[in-house]
Write an enzyme that holds these catalytic residues in place. Structure first.
Site, PDB file in Angstrom:
ATOM      1  N   ASN A  47      -9.010   4.839   3.169  1.00 31.06           N
ATOM      2  CA  ASN A  47      -9.774   5.681   2.244  1.00 31.06           C
ATOM      3  C   ASN A  47     -10.725   6.660   2.951  1.00 31.06           C
ATOM      4  O   ASN A  47     -11.446   6.289   3.876  1.00 31.06           O
ATOM      5  CB  ASN A  47     -10.575   4.769   1.300  1.00 31.06           C
ATOM      6  CG  ASN A  47     -11.337   5.566   0.267  1.00 31.06           C
ATOM      7  OD1 ASN A  47     -12.509   5.889   0.443  1.00 31.06           O
ATOM      8  ND2 ASN A  47     -10.665   5.897  -0.825  1.00 31.06           N
TER       9      ASN A  47
ATOM     10  N   ASN B  22      -7.582   9.288  -5.435  1.00 27.14           N
ATOM     11  CA  ASN B  22      -8.235   8.297  -6.288  1.00 27.14           C
ATOM     12  C   ASN B  22      -9.052   8.970  -7.380  1.00 27.14           C
ATOM     13  O   ASN B  22      -9.370  10.160  -7.286  1.00 27.14           O
ATOM     14  CB  ASN B  22      -9.156   7.415  -5.438  1.00 27.14           C
ATOM     15  CG  ASN B  22      -8.395   6.681  -4.368  1.00 27.14           C
ATOM     16  OD1 ASN B  22      -7.489   5.911  -4.653  1.00 27.14           O
ATOM     17  ND2 ASN B  22      -8.749   6.941  -3.118  1.00 27.14           N
TER      18      ASN B  22
ATOM     19  N   SER C 100     -11.790  10.720  -3.826  1.00 27.88           N
ATOM     20  CA  SER C 100     -11.424  10.408  -2.446  1.00 27.88           C
ATOM     21  C   SER C 100      -9.902  10.282  -2.343  1.00 27.88           C
ATOM     22  O   SER C 100      -9.209  10.240  -3.366  1.00 27.88           O
ATOM     23  CB  SER C 100     -12.097   9.108  -1.995  1.00 27.88           C
ATOM     24  OG  SER C 100     -11.586   8.011  -2.720  1.00 27.88           O
TER      25      SER C 100
ATOM     26  N   GLU D 114       0.814  -1.224   0.000  1.00 26.86           N
ATOM     27  CA  GLU D 114       0.000   0.000   0.000  1.00 26.86           C
ATOM     28  C   GLU D 114       0.843   1.268   0.000  1.00 26.86           C
ATOM     29  O   GLU D 114       0.495   2.244  -0.657  1.00 26.86           O
ATOM     30  CB  GLU D 114      -0.957   0.017   1.199  1.00 26.86           C
ATOM     31  CG  GLU D 114      -2.132  -0.962   1.092  1.00 26.86           C
ATOM     32  CD  GLU D 114      -3.117  -0.560  -0.006  1.00 26.86           C
ATOM     33  OE1 GLU D 114      -3.024   0.552  -0.539  1.00 26.86           O
ATOM     34  OE2 GLU D 114      -3.996  -1.392  -0.336  1.00 26.86           O
TER      35      GLU D 114
ATOM     36  N   ASP E 290     -12.114   8.732  -8.008  1.00 23.18           N
ATOM     37  CA  ASP E 290     -13.433   9.208  -7.573  1.00 23.18           C
ATOM     38  C   ASP E 290     -13.365  10.450  -6.694  1.00 23.18           C
ATOM     39  O   ASP E 290     -14.378  10.899  -6.159  1.00 23.18           O
ATOM     40  CB  ASP E 290     -14.188   8.083  -6.849  1.00 23.18           C
ATOM     41  CG  ASP E 290     -13.533   7.687  -5.541  1.00 23.18           C
ATOM     42  OD1 ASP E 290     -12.490   8.283  -5.171  1.00 23.18           O
ATOM     43  OD2 ASP E 290     -14.064   6.780  -4.869  1.00 23.18           O
TER      44      ASP E 290
ATOM     45  N   ASP F 263      -6.484   8.347  -0.148  1.00 21.22           N
ATOM     46  CA  ASP F 263      -6.025   7.263   0.726  1.00 21.22           C
ATOM     47  C   ASP F 263      -4.907   7.797   1.599  1.00 21.22           C
ATOM     48  O   ASP F 263      -4.010   8.491   1.115  1.00 21.22           O
ATOM     49  CB  ASP F 263      -5.507   6.084  -0.099  1.00 21.22           C
ATOM     50  CG  ASP F 263      -6.571   5.486  -0.990  1.00 21.22           C
ATOM     51  OD1 ASP F 263      -7.752   5.491  -0.583  1.00 21.22           O
ATOM     52  OD2 ASP F 263      -6.227   5.008  -2.083  1.00 21.22           O
TER      53      ASP F 263
END
Ligand SMILES: *[C@@H]1O[C@H](CO)[C@@H](O)[C@H](O)[C@H]1NC(C)=O
Length: 149
Positions: free
Chosen positions: A79, A66, A70, A55, A68, A72
């Site tokens: 998220n 991201n 959002s 990650e 969309d 992380d």
């Protein structure tokens, strides 16, 4: 002379800051063990180490946007749409925390939130990268050379 000394201390300061973002693999194992993640919901330390690596490459302060909209956050790339609030877009904020808290060097908030995620349906499969790169693979080498107290 003055300027030069100032420059040197500034540079060494910046080096220290950027180093501080990465946690050593065995140091991470120790913190995870202290916070009772070994065996938590059936996942071993090696699962958590593999997850942190795929990650974030052990980068405590990693932030990723991201598609969309959002974001992380942190070593487990938690998220903002579901788990934490970053005041940038709608969040379920299931971990009841600000996303910035998940970037703290002591890792306590991010571990607390990760426990909540892994306790839900799907367990560690909530992290797609874990499912692809870690699940069902030999993982014991992640602990190589680590001596836990
Ligand atoms: C860690 O992540 C931050 C934020 O994404 C980034 O700015 C920084 O360069 C990364 N540090 C390292 C050492 O990769």
């Amino acid at each position: 002379m003055m300027t030069r000394a100032l420059l040197i201390s500034l540079v060494s300061c910046l080096v220290t800051i950027s180093k501080a973002r990465l946690i050593n693999r065995c140091d991470l194992a120790k913190v995870l063990q202290q916070e009772d993640l070994d065996g938590f919901e059936g996942y071993s330390l090696t699962d958590w180490l593999c997850l942190a690596f795929v990650e974030s490459k052990f980068n405590i302060s990693k932030i990723n946007e991201n598609a969309d909209g959002s974001f992380d956050y942190g070593i487990f790339q938690i998220n903002s749409h579901y788990w934490c609030n970053d005041y940038r877009s709608h969040s379920e904020n299931i971990c009841r925390t600000e996303c910035q808290e998940l970037l703290r060097p002591n890792l306590l908030s991010t571990i607390h939130c990760a426990k909540k995620i892994v306790s839900g349906a799907g367990g560690m499969k909530n992290w797609v990268a874990w499912r692809i790169h870690c699940s069902g693979r030999p993982l014991s080498y992640w602990m190589t050379g680590c001596r836990l107290g």
